[in-house]
Design an enzyme around this catalytic site. Structure first.
Site, PDB file in Angstrom:
ATOM      1  N   GLY A 125      16.108  -1.648  -7.500  1.00 28.15           N
ATOM      2  CA  GLY A 125      16.743  -0.952  -6.455  1.00 28.15           C
ATOM      3  C   GLY A 125      16.663   0.428  -7.031  1.00 28.15           C
ATOM      4  O   GLY A 125      17.322   1.247  -5.355  1.00 28.15           O
ATOM      5  N   PRO A 131      14.453  -3.236 -13.021  1.00 30.13           N
ATOM      6  CA  PRO A 131      14.196  -1.523 -12.360  1.00 30.13           C
ATOM      7  C   PRO A 131      12.778  -0.909 -12.771  1.00 30.13           C
ATOM      8  O   PRO A 131      12.214  -1.854 -13.307  1.00 30.13           O
ATOM      9  CB  PRO A 131      14.749  -0.368 -13.322  1.00 30.13           C
ATOM     10  CG  PRO A 131      15.252  -1.111 -14.505  1.00 30.13           C
ATOM     11  CD  PRO A 131      15.365  -2.986 -14.484  1.00 30.13           C
ATOM     12  N   GLY A 132      12.190  -0.811 -11.374  1.00 28.57           N
ATOM     13  CA  GLY A 132      11.205  -0.097 -11.303  1.00 28.57           C
ATOM     14  C   GLY A 132      10.978   1.149 -11.387  1.00 28.57           C
ATOM     15  O   GLY A 132      10.742   2.028 -12.082  1.00 28.57           O
ATOM     16  N   ARG A 133      11.206   1.546  -9.290  1.00 33.75           N
ATOM     17  CA  ARG A 133      10.922   3.184  -9.493  1.00 33.75           C
ATOM     18  C   ARG A 133      11.626   4.668 -11.034  1.00 33.75           C
ATOM     19  O   ARG A 133      11.042   5.177 -10.928  1.00 33.75           O
ATOM     20  CB  ARG A 133      11.956   3.136  -7.880  1.00 33.75           C
ATOM     21  CG  ARG A 133      10.988   4.540  -7.401  1.00 33.75           C
ATOM     22  CD  ARG A 133      11.790   4.504  -5.629  1.00 33.75           C
ATOM     23  NE  ARG A 133      11.810   3.225  -5.063  1.00 33.75           N
ATOM     24  CZ  ARG A 133      11.141   4.319  -4.148  1.00 33.75           C
ATOM     25  NH1 ARG A 133      10.150   4.484  -4.351  1.00 33.75           N
ATOM     26  NH2 ARG A 133      11.012   2.603  -3.606  1.00 33.75           N
ATOM     27  N   ARG A 149       2.279   5.957   0.197  1.00 27.40           N
ATOM     28  CA  ARG A 149       3.792   6.129   1.010  1.00 27.40           C
ATOM     29  C   ARG A 149       4.709   6.395   1.823  1.00 27.40           C
ATOM     30  O   ARG A 149       4.629   6.616   2.978  1.00 27.40           O
ATOM     31  CB  ARG A 149       4.844   6.596  -0.344  1.00 27.40           C
ATOM     32  CG  ARG A 149       4.482   5.386  -1.476  1.00 27.40           C
ATOM     33  CD  ARG A 149       5.838   5.694  -2.542  1.00 27.40           C
ATOM     34  NE  ARG A 149       7.481   5.545  -2.116  1.00 27.40           N
ATOM     35  CZ  ARG A 149       8.255   5.805  -1.897  1.00 27.40           C
ATOM     36  NH1 ARG A 149       7.939   7.707  -1.965  1.00 27.40           N
ATOM     37  NH2 ARG A 149       9.082   5.205  -1.493  1.00 27.40           N
ATOM     38  N   TYR A 155       5.906   4.771   5.168  1.00 29.77           N
ATOM     39  CA  TYR A 155       7.275   4.758   5.093  1.00 29.77           C
ATOM     40  C   TYR A 155       7.872   6.032   5.588  1.00 29.77           C
ATOM     41  O   TYR A 155       8.903   6.756   5.528  1.00 29.77           O
ATOM     42  CB  TYR A 155       7.702   4.466   3.449  1.00 29.77           C
ATOM     43  CG  TYR A 155       7.360   3.529   2.822  1.00 29.77           C
ATOM     44  CD1 TYR A 155       7.347   1.863   3.440  1.00 29.77           C
ATOM     45  CD2 TYR A 155       6.637   3.697   1.789  1.00 29.77           C
ATOM     46  CE1 TYR A 155       7.516   0.819   2.601  1.00 29.77           C
ATOM     47  CE2 TYR A 155       6.455   2.470   1.048  1.00 29.77           C
ATOM     48  CZ  TYR A 155       6.691   1.140   1.537  1.00 29.77           C
ATOM     49  OH  TYR A 155       6.489   0.183   0.765  1.00 29.77           O
ATOM     50  N   CYS A 161      -9.820   8.396   8.105  1.00 28.58           N
ATOM     51  CA  CYS A 161     -10.223   8.847   9.239  1.00 28.58           C
ATOM     52  C   CYS A 161      -9.503   8.251  10.110  1.00 28.58           C
ATOM     53  O   CYS A 161      -9.314   7.036  11.411  1.00 28.58           O
ATOM     54  CB  CYS A 161     -11.683   8.149  10.097  1.00 28.58           C
ATOM     55  SG  CYS A 161     -13.122   9.336   9.363  1.00 28.58           S
ATOM     56  N   GLU A 162      -7.811   8.426   9.718  1.00 29.19           N
ATOM     57  CA  GLU A 162      -6.602   7.974  10.106  1.00 29.19           C
ATOM     58  C   GLU A 162      -5.783   9.388  10.582  1.00 29.19           C
ATOM     59  O   GLU A 162      -5.760   9.839   9.447  1.00 29.19           O
ATOM     60  CB  GLU A 162      -5.782   6.906   9.935  1.00 29.19           C
ATOM     61  CG  GLU A 162      -7.166   6.000   9.038  1.00 29.19           C
ATOM     62  CD  GLU A 162      -6.226   4.110   9.682  1.00 29.19           C
ATOM     63  OE1 GLU A 162      -5.340   4.150  10.279  1.00 29.19           O
ATOM     64  OE2 GLU A 162      -7.090   3.367   9.332  1.00 29.19           O
ATOM     65  N   TYR A 205       4.462   3.204  -6.992  1.00 31.69           N
ATOM     66  CA  TYR A 205       4.048   2.884  -5.999  1.00 31.69           C
ATOM     67  C   TYR A 205       3.463   3.867  -5.534  1.00 31.69           C
ATOM     68  O   TYR A 205       3.425   3.241  -4.596  1.00 31.69           O
ATOM     69  CB  TYR A 205       5.705   2.357  -5.038  1.00 31.69           C
ATOM     70  CG  TYR A 205       6.518   1.671  -5.280  1.00 31.69           C
ATOM     71  CD1 TYR A 205       6.239  -0.025  -5.331  1.00 31.69           C
ATOM     72  CD2 TYR A 205       7.679   2.113  -5.355  1.00 31.69           C
ATOM     73  CE1 TYR A 205       6.087  -0.901  -6.218  1.00 31.69           C
ATOM     74  CE2 TYR A 205       8.491   1.141  -5.925  1.00 31.69           C
ATOM     75  CZ  TYR A 205       8.596  -0.535  -5.897  1.00 31.69           C
ATOM     76  OH  TYR A 205       9.670  -1.191  -7.290  1.00 31.69           O
TER      77      TYR A 205
HETATM   78  N1  LLP Z   1      13.214  -7.098  -8.059  1.00 36.87           N
HETATM   79  C1  LLP Z   1      12.527  -7.274  -7.260  1.00 36.87           C
HETATM   80  C2  LLP Z   1      12.231  -8.635  -7.051  1.00 36.87           C
HETATM   81  C3  LLP Z   1      11.332  -6.501  -6.671  1.00 36.87           C
HETATM   82  O1  LLP Z   1      10.622  -7.199  -4.895  1.00 36.87           O
HETATM   83  C4  LLP Z   1      11.687  -5.390  -6.675  1.00 36.87           C
HETATM   84  C5  LLP Z   1      10.974  -4.400  -5.724  1.00 36.87           C
HETATM   85  C6  LLP Z   1      12.458  -4.397  -7.663  1.00 36.87           C
HETATM   86  C7  LLP Z   1      12.674  -5.546  -8.823  1.00 36.87           C
HETATM   87  C8  LLP Z   1      12.112  -3.296  -8.090  1.00 36.87           C
HETATM   88  O2  LLP Z   1      12.783  -2.521  -7.031  1.00 36.87           O
HETATM   89  P1  LLP Z   1      12.835  -0.916  -7.619  1.00 36.87           P
HETATM   90  O3  LLP Z   1      13.528  -0.910  -9.416  1.00 36.87           O
HETATM   91  O4  LLP Z   1      11.859  -0.744  -7.763  1.00 36.87           O
HETATM   92  O5  LLP Z   1      13.487  -0.213  -6.808  1.00 36.87           O
HETATM   93  N2  LLP Z   1       6.421   0.064  -2.210  1.00 36.87           N
HETATM   94  C9  LLP Z   1       7.597   0.143  -2.022  1.00 36.87           C
HETATM   95  C10 LLP Z   1       8.873  -0.325  -3.065  1.00 36.87           C
HETATM   96  C11 LLP Z   1       8.673  -1.707  -2.916  1.00 36.87           C
HETATM   97  C12 LLP Z   1      10.005  -2.399  -3.589  1.00 36.87           C
HETATM   98  C13 LLP Z   1       9.171  -3.377  -3.454  1.00 36.87           C
HETATM   99  N3  LLP Z   1      10.473  -4.639  -4.371  1.00 36.87           N
HETATM  100  C14 LLP Z   1       7.947   2.086  -1.798  1.00 36.87           C
HETATM  101  O6  LLP Z   1       7.088   2.744  -2.215  1.00 36.87           O
HETATM  102  O7  LLP Z   1       9.172   2.423  -1.980  1.00 36.87           O
END
Ligand code: LLP
Length: 422
Positions: A244, A282-284, A320, A324, A350-351, A378
């Site tokens: 997150g 962590p993802g993003r 995105r 969002y 086409c949107e 993402y």
């Molecule tokens: N763990 C779980 C259980 C999650 O659902 C998520 C993201 C993460 C970890 C990783 O979160 P991050 O570190 O990436 O914030 N598509 C959206 C973001 C969706 C996030 C969903 N869950 C965007 O483009 O902003």
């Protein structure tokens, strides 16, 4: 202006470069739309978490939904990371990239029976279970295979992460996790089910979080439960605080990963849980600022109400903004002199929702290459084939080396599984 993605992304001699490679050249070589990633930026992001965790039992499980391309997974596996997955498909990707499921945690509210079996047979490290129904189903599937499923309960801590409602997940009204007040009973049930082995506790409160406090609040709520669960005679091995952490798209100033980790460790110590294994997802923050999306300007359409800059990337390539209303920086790869009027940068789909940026001051001409910044997370992972648009190619730069890590799709392959009838 400091570019999001610096120091790996920089403008020198008027040219935007990633790890020194001029992006306009890569666009010419590989075509557009094109995702380009810096491997050094990904490694640096992983190391920022790991440095801060050194000397502590820990596992950084990269949330691969952010970018699941095989070479990205390979990069993080080599950096010592595990993976947070949310589907059987993601598990297959981990196996294809690394051959190892033992550092995988499996999240998600809707795991199917086949996905559970697949994960049990592969030997994932832990299932992050989100409901009592899932506990019961997982128990049955494990027993049928003669296994015990390692579990953690994802608890909904009811903490406001202060982020976009679509990506806020830790509030009572969200579909995620087991309510805090029901968690102790769920742990008692889990401990009593013979096909399960209780390992830990987890939460994930949302995404693009730019403050440390919500993480600490959630951790406190988790530790309250850890203490109650252990007092009930059920030992817990790890605490997983999810992912997150936000990144800079425009003027956000999120804490650095090592700062977040330092504060979390401090809190664990202060509450007497210093020896417990800490997991993060962590993802993003691992990939977001490591990547850009390159797109070529097709047409300029100045108008009375709006000026449109029509490019060859669209909402199907980068969802995105449409989904969002996310603001992502757009920079010309080669700077051009002259006036910079305001343009809505839009794709060919086409949107009217098909836009990448609105009212951006740009000096542009048809044929120029633009870079959408902070597109490593993402971006490709959410791309679709809407309008029968083949998905973009992906390139990874790594020092001197340039790798095509995903070939551009071709339209015929998109409908090769379809059948004509009658
Ligand atoms: N763990 C779980 C259980 C999650 O659902 C998520 C993201 C993460 C970890 C990783 O979160 P991050 O570190 O990436 O914030 N598509 C959206 C973001 C969706 C996030 C969903 N869950 C965007 O483009 O902003």
């Amino acid at each position: 202006m400091t570019l999001p993605g610096a120091p790996f992304l920089a403008r020198t001699g008027g040219e935007l470069r990633l790890e020194g490679h001029p992006l306009a050249d890569l666009a010419r070589q590989f075509g557009t739309p094109l995702y380009v990633y810096s491997r050094a930026a990904m490694r640096a992001a992983a190391h920022a978490y790991q440095r801060a965790l050194q000397g502590r039992p820990h596992l950084v499980c990269y949330a691969m939904k952010a970018n699941s391309s095989l070479a990205v997974l390979q990069t993080f596996a080599q950096a010592g990371c595990g993976f947070d997955i949310v589907s059987g498909g993601e598990l297959q990707r981990v196996l294809a990239a690394t051959g190892d499921a033992s550092r995988v945690v499996f999240s998600g509210v809707g795991k199917t029976r086949p996905e559970m079996r697949q994960a049990l047979l592969a030997g994932v490290r832990c299932f992050n279970v989100e409901s009592v129904g899932e506990l019961e189903r997982l128990n049955a599937e494990a027993l049928a295979l003669g296994r015990r499923a390692p579990v953690s309960l994802r608890v909904n801590p009811d903490v406001d992460a202060g982020t976009h409602p679509y990506i806020s997940t830790g509030l009572k009204g969200n579909k995620f996790g087991i309510a805090h007040g029901e968690a102790l009973a769920a742990y008692r049930l889990a401990a009593a089910l013979p096909g399960l082995q209780v390992l830990g506790i987890d939460s994930h409160i949302g995404s693009q979080i730019t403050q440390i406090e919500p993480f600490i609040d959630a951790l406190d709520r988790l530790l309250d439960l850890v203490e109650a669960v252990e007092a009930a005679g059920i030992p817990l091995h790890h605490v997983d605080i999810g992912g997150g952490l936000g990144i800079t798209y425009t003027d956000e100033q999120p804490p650095a990963a090592d700062e977040l980790v330092r504060r979390v460790l401090q809190r664990l110590d202060a509450r007497g849980h210093g020896g417990r294994e800490l997991l993060l997802e962590p993802g993003r923050s691992m990939v977001g600022n490591a990547g850009v999306l390159l797109t070529e300007v097709q047409y300029l359409k100045p108008g009375d109400a709006k000026n449109f800059c029509i490019v060859d990337a669209a909402m199907n390539d980068l969802m995105r903004p449409a989904m969002y209303e996310a603001w992502m920086a757009i920079e010309p790869c080669v700077q051009r002199a002259g006036p910079a009027p305001l343009w809505d940068v839009v794709g060919p789909v086409c949107e009217s929702g098909d836009w990448l940026g609105r009212e951006r001051a740009l000096a542009v001409a048809p044929g120029d290459v633009l870079a959408v910044l902070s597109a490593g997370a993402y971006g490709m992972a959410m791309a679709s084939n809407y309008n029968t648009r083949p998905r973009a190619a992906e390139v990874m730069v790594d020092g001197e080396a340039v790798y095509l890590i995903r070939a551009r799709e071709n339209a015929a392959a998109l409908f090769s599984d379809e059948r004509l009838i009658g």
